[in-house]
Scaffold this motif. Structure first.
Motif, mmCIF file in Angstrom:
data_model
loop_
_atom_site.group_PDB
_atom_site.id
_atom_site.type_symbol
_atom_site.label_atom_id
_atom_site.label_comp_id
_atom_site.label_asym_id
_atom_site.label_seq_id
_atom_site.Cartn_x
_atom_site.Cartn_y
_atom_site.Cartn_z
ATOM 1 N N PRO A 258 9.559 8.659 -2.487
ATOM 2 C CA PRO A 258 10.381 8.095 -1.406
ATOM 3 C C PRO A 258 9.531 7.717 -0.192
ATOM 4 C CG PRO A 258 11.379 10.083 -2.297
ATOM 5 C CD PRO A 258 9.997 10.004 -2.876
ATOM 6 N N VAL A 259 9.800 6.539 0.350
ATOM 7 C CA VAL A 259 9.075 6.049 1.513
ATOM 8 C C VAL A 259 10.102 5.563 2.530
ATOM 9 C CG1 VAL A 259 7.401 4.386 2.414
ATOM 10 C CG2 VAL A 259 7.101 5.332 0.117
ATOM 11 N N THR A 260 9.923 5.951 3.791
ATOM 12 C CA THR A 260 10.839 5.598 4.867
ATOM 13 C C THR A 260 10.195 4.583 5.801
ATOM 14 O OG1 THR A 260 11.966 7.729 4.774
ATOM 15 C CG2 THR A 260 12.183 6.473 6.809
ATOM 16 N N PHE A 261 10.970 3.576 6.172
ATOM 17 C CA PHE A 261 10.535 2.557 7.108
ATOM 18 C C PHE A 261 11.489 2.524 8.298
ATOM 19 C CE2 PHE A 261 8.963 1.212 3.006
ATOM 20 C CZ PHE A 261 7.674 0.758 3.275
ATOM 21 N N ASP A 262 10.941 2.265 9.491
ATOM 22 C CA ASP A 262 11.726 2.159 10.710
ATOM 23 C C ASP A 262 11.759 0.702 11.178
ATOM 24 O OD1 ASP A 262 12.144 4.948 10.800
ATOM 25 O OD2 ASP A 262 10.146 5.176 11.679
ATOM 26 N N ARG B 202 0.838 -1.207 0.000
ATOM 27 C CA ARG B 202 0.000 0.000 0.000
ATOM 28 C C ARG B 202 0.868 1.250 0.000
ATOM 29 N NH1 ARG B 202 -1.541 3.886 3.163
ATOM 30 N NH2 ARG B 202 -0.366 3.097 4.956
ATOM 31 N N ARG B 203 1.910 1.256 0.817
ATOM 32 C CA ARG B 203 2.729 2.462 0.948
ATOM 33 C C ARG B 203 3.619 2.704 -0.269
ATOM 34 N NH1 ARG B 203 5.911 3.019 6.408
ATOM 35 N NH2 ARG B 203 6.241 5.081 5.441
ATOM 36 N N THR B 204 4.116 1.633 -0.867
ATOM 37 C CA THR B 204 5.096 1.789 -1.946
ATOM 38 C C THR B 204 4.519 1.632 -3.343
ATOM 39 O OG1 THR B 204 5.700 -0.564 -1.987
ATOM 40 C CG2 THR B 204 6.889 0.859 -0.425
ATOM 41 N N GLY B 205 3.397 0.923 -3.453
ATOM 42 C CA GLY B 205 2.881 0.590 -4.769
ATOM 43 C C GLY B 205 3.578 -0.605 -5.392
ATOM 44 N N VAL B 206 4.377 -1.324 -4.606
ATOM 45 C CA VAL B 206 5.121 -2.498 -5.070
ATOM 46 C C VAL B 206 4.818 -3.665 -4.135
ATOM 47 C CG1 VAL B 206 7.416 -3.489 -5.431
ATOM 48 C CG2 VAL B 206 6.951 -1.122 -6.099
ATOM 49 N N SER C 71 16.578 2.917 10.223
ATOM 50 C CA SER C 71 15.663 3.597 9.316
ATOM 51 C C SER C 71 16.191 3.409 7.903
ATOM 52 C CB SER C 71 15.560 5.090 9.653
ATOM 53 O OG SER C 71 14.723 5.759 8.729
ATOM 54 N N PHE C 72 15.311 3.077 6.961
ATOM 55 C CA PHE C 72 15.754 3.017 5.574
ATOM 56 C C PHE C 72 14.690 3.648 4.680
ATOM 57 C CE2 PHE C 72 13.403 -0.966 6.011
ATOM 58 C CZ PHE C 72 12.752 -1.121 4.793
ATOM 59 N N THR C 73 15.169 4.240 3.589
ATOM 60 C CA THR C 73 14.296 4.931 2.654
ATOM 61 C C THR C 73 14.468 4.323 1.271
ATOM 62 O OG1 THR C 73 14.456 6.983 3.908
ATOM 63 C CG2 THR C 73 13.686 7.159 1.635
#
Length: 210
Positions: free
Chosen positions: A206-210, A27-31, A197-199
């Motif tokens: 751009p989407v960031t995940f913790d 949902r967040r990335t579209g992938v 944290s990675f983006t």
């Protein structure tokens, strides 16, 4: 400053609910992450996404089709209440030599052990990795992996979200830098509670995940 660590192999996101985390990532990335396979006897399975740079993202969680294993599931998934970035791996050119060099410099990577998983098509993949030994208390030091003759997961037909950066915070960053140097890698660290944290660059931006 290079925010992609040298020799990065993969980033691990652990979750107590694999299906929900995969759906949220989509949902967040579209992938949509691709099914990776089953860790037989360990009670887990994973989904994978390519990150570019010869690296990939592993989303790992309990496998509802396996019985509860006698030992704790990998990456502490039994204790998690939500998904989080839990670890990362590097792939040195010579795993055994890197283990020996790190031990000579005072860091125990743990013993090297054999691992495997079965892909959805039935193919069994095998690799070697370090089991953690006496891990750094921050949890931010990578484990080591060697794929041997097995094709690297990033070389398969994975969906891709290109990694823009992997960073972390640590209570005492200066204590971690020498260990990373001993392993032949680095990680951009700032002071704070121990966390990753990675983006990634995605169709949704751009989407960031913790």
């Amino acid at each position: 400053m290079n925010t992609i660590p040298a020799r990065l192999d993969h980033i691990v996101v652990a979750t107590p609910d694999l299906a929900a985390t995969v759906a949220e990532f989509s949902r967040r990335t579209g992938v949509a992450p691709a099914p990776g396979g089953v860790h037989v006897g360990l009670g887990t399975r994973n989904h994978l996404v390519g990150l570019g740079h010869g690296a990939y993202l592993e989303i790992i969680g309990p496998d509802p089709e396996q019985p509860t294993p006698p030992q704790a599931r990998p990456f502490g998934t039994d204790l998690l209440t939500s998904a989080r970035t839990i670890s990362w791996a590097i792939s040195p050119p010579d795993l055994d030599a890197t283990v020996a060099a790190a031990r000579a410099r005072g860091y125990d990577t743990g013993d090297v052990r054999e691992m495997s998983r079965r892909r959805p098509d039935g193919t069994v993949l095998r690799w070697r990795l370090t089991d953690g030994g006496s891990p750094h208390p921050s949890g931010l030091v990578p484990f080591l992996i060697d794929w041997g003759a097995t094709p690297h997961p990033s070389a398969s037909d994975l969906p891709v979200v290109r990694l823009l950066e992997l960073t972390a915070t640590a209570p005492t960053p200066d204590e971690i830098h020498p260990v990373l140097t001993a392993l032949g890698t680095g990680l951009t660290l700032t002071e704070g509670p121990a966390a990753f944290s990675f983006t990634v660059d995605t169709p949704n931006g751009p989407v960031t995940f913790d």
